[in-house]
Design a protein around this motif. Structure first.
Motif, PDB file in Angstrom:
ATOM      1  N   LEU A 268       2.837  11.453  -4.307  1.00 23.01           N
ATOM      2  CA  LEU A 268       2.446  10.629  -5.457  1.00 23.01           C
ATOM      3  C   LEU A 268       2.029  11.504  -6.634  1.00 23.01           C
ATOM      4  O   LEU A 268       1.334  12.498  -6.445  1.00 23.01           O
ATOM      5  CB  LEU A 268       1.251   9.756  -5.082  1.00 23.01           C
ATOM      6  CG  LEU A 268       1.499   8.337  -4.615  1.00 23.01           C
ATOM      7  CD1 LEU A 268       0.185   7.721  -4.144  1.00 23.01           C
ATOM      8  CD2 LEU A 268       2.096   7.507  -5.747  1.00 23.01           C
ATOM      9  N   HIS A 273      -1.486   5.527 -12.054  1.00 16.31           N
ATOM     10  CA  HIS A 273      -0.044   5.323 -11.987  1.00 16.31           C
ATOM     11  C   HIS A 273       0.355   4.141 -12.863  1.00 16.31           C
ATOM     12  O   HIS A 273      -0.393   3.179 -12.989  1.00 16.31           O
ATOM     13  CB  HIS A 273       0.378   5.030 -10.539  1.00 16.31           C
ATOM     14  CG  HIS A 273      -0.089   6.069  -9.570  1.00 16.31           C
ATOM     15  ND1 HIS A 273      -0.814   5.785  -8.453  1.00 16.31           N
ATOM     16  CD2 HIS A 273       0.064   7.419  -9.585  1.00 16.31           C
ATOM     17  CE1 HIS A 273      -1.094   6.907  -7.800  1.00 16.31           C
ATOM     18  NE2 HIS A 273      -0.581   7.907  -8.475  1.00 16.31           N
ATOM     19  N   GLN A 278       4.154   2.652  -9.312  1.00 18.06           N
ATOM     20  CA  GLN A 278       3.685   1.947  -8.112  1.00 18.06           C
ATOM     21  C   GLN A 278       4.845   1.248  -7.399  1.00 18.06           C
ATOM     22  O   GLN A 278       4.961   1.311  -6.171  1.00 18.06           O
ATOM     23  CB  GLN A 278       2.607   0.915  -8.484  1.00 18.06           C
ATOM     24  CG  GLN A 278       1.296   1.558  -8.905  1.00 18.06           C
ATOM     25  CD  GLN A 278       0.335   0.565  -9.520  1.00 18.06           C
ATOM     26  OE1 GLN A 278       0.694  -0.584  -9.781  1.00 18.06           O
ATOM     27  NE2 GLN A 278      -0.880   1.006  -9.783  1.00 18.06           N
ATOM     28  N   PHE A 281       7.099   3.745  -5.722  1.00 20.50           N
ATOM     29  CA  PHE A 281       6.427   4.274  -4.527  1.00 20.50           C
ATOM     30  C   PHE A 281       6.523   3.278  -3.367  1.00 20.50           C
ATOM     31  O   PHE A 281       6.880   3.653  -2.239  1.00 20.50           O
ATOM     32  CB  PHE A 281       4.956   4.578  -4.836  1.00 20.50           C
ATOM     33  CG  PHE A 281       4.151   4.923  -3.613  1.00 20.50           C
ATOM     34  CD1 PHE A 281       4.206   6.188  -3.055  1.00 20.50           C
ATOM     35  CD2 PHE A 281       3.353   3.960  -2.989  1.00 20.50           C
ATOM     36  CE1 PHE A 281       3.490   6.495  -1.907  1.00 20.50           C
ATOM     37  CE2 PHE A 281       2.631   4.258  -1.846  1.00 20.50           C
ATOM     38  CZ  PHE A 281       2.700   5.533  -1.305  1.00 20.50           C
ATOM     39  N   LEU A 306      -3.820   3.265  -4.312  1.00 24.72           N
ATOM     40  CA  LEU A 306      -2.931   3.414  -5.457  1.00 24.72           C
ATOM     41  C   LEU A 306      -3.652   3.160  -6.781  1.00 24.72           C
ATOM     42  O   LEU A 306      -3.272   3.716  -7.802  1.00 24.72           O
ATOM     43  CB  LEU A 306      -1.760   2.421  -5.340  1.00 24.72           C
ATOM     44  CG  LEU A 306      -0.704   2.729  -4.269  1.00 24.72           C
ATOM     45  CD1 LEU A 306       0.347   1.645  -4.255  1.00 24.72           C
ATOM     46  CD2 LEU A 306      -0.069   4.079  -4.509  1.00 24.72           C
TER      47      LEU A 306
END
Ligand SMILES: [Zn+2]
Length: 309
Positions: A268, A273, A278, A281, A306
């Motif tokens: 990451l 983010h 996101q 990911f 996250l």
């Protein structure tokens, strides 16, 4: 073990005859606890660990209840006597048994020695060692195999896996390791993990998969199948109760996905983010976990990882 003292001349007061080296070769396992090794060594001579220490003129304090509940601390001089008796160089012994400390070089050079003492103490439950592979233990013990207990590798979830003999353990409440042949993905994962550097996100990943497992999220069906296979192949696992297989096998069952998640978290970019990052990911992680999609709810720990700065 026998000592022959009848024909020896008198020694200065307070001096003890060194115990001659033992005849049997009992090798330690990597990361074995000192209590486990001493217990196996003593058993080879049909002795208790307390009697063996007595024979080596080592003073012991504390209550030995044996592994895995207790560990033993040896003074440097006690370590030296153990090395002499086992005919295993101190450097080999202290490398295998993380609890042992070698004598200081200054003392070793002058021939001066401290007192030979040991102290038994209880392990915290969370830090208790795990049962070692029985096939590997037999190869290191003459005549009879006594269970060995080892510390898990520090850079992985709290598990023991022997890929050669396909045995594994994840909880000291299992007195013997589990047969993992019906779950070959555990062995494959472990072989891969040994070839890679440790994921720095391992703690986060373990916490997340533990929560998913306990709350039946995302991978429930797959993990349930794995648990069924493990319990079918290992009838000695305790039945449901305070130490049910659901709990005691958790680290093992989630192991492949924990490592996949840890590797993904390592890749990451730094937080915060963007929405796109996101989504990318989660899409990529779902692929790697062989899930059709991954849409964590707001209270999902993965989402917190996250979004928390
Ligand atoms: Zn093995």
């Amino acid at each position: 073990m026998t000592t022959h003292t009848a024909n020896r001349p008198a020694l200065p007061a307070g001096t003890v005859w060194p115990t001659p080296p033992g005849a049997l070769h009992v090798r330690p396992l990597p990361r074995e606890t000192a209590a486990s090794y001493l217990t196996r060594l003593a058993a080879a001579y049909h002795l208790s660990a307390a009697h063996l220490l007595d024979g080596l003129h080592i003073t012991a304090t504390g209550t030995p209840t044996g592994p895995p509940a207790t560990e033993i601390h040896l003074s440097p001089e006690a370590t030296r006597r153990l090395s002499h008796f086992t005919r295993i160089p101190i450097t080999h012994l202290t490398r295998a048994l993380p609890q042992l400390r070698p004598p200081a070089p200054s003392l070793a050079n002058t021939g001066a020695h401290g007192t030979a003492t040991t102290r038994w103490h209880a392990f915290e439950t969370a830090l208790q060692p795990l049962p070692a592979c029985t096939a590997c233990t037999i190869r290191r013990s003459p005549h009879q195999a006594v269970p060995a207990w080892i510390h898990p590798a520090p850079d992985l979830p709290r598990i023991m896996i022997c890929t050669r003999h396909q045995q594994a353990a994840s909880d000291p409440r299992h007195p013997t390791p589990l047969d993992i042949r019906p779950v070959p993905e555990l062995t494959r994962t472990h072989l891969r993990a040994r070839r890679r550097p440790t994921a720095t996100s391992l703690t986060w990943a373990s916490t997340i998969t533990t929560r998913w497992y306990d709350h039946h999220q995302h991978l429930h069906q797959r993990w349930h199948t794995r648990l069924d296979r493990l319990t079918a192949a290992n009838p000695h696992i305790p039945p449901p109760g305070p130490a049910s297989p659901t709990l005691t096998c958790r680290n093992l069952i989630t192991y492949p996905e924990t490592l996949t998640l840890a590797a993904a978290l390592d890749r990451l970019p730094p937080r915060p983010h963007t929405r796109t990052q996101q989504s990318v990911f989660l899409h990529d992680l779902a692929n790697r976990l062989n899930l059709p999609r991954l849409a964590p709810a707001d209270h999902d720990l993965l989402w917190q990882r996250l979004t928390t700065r």
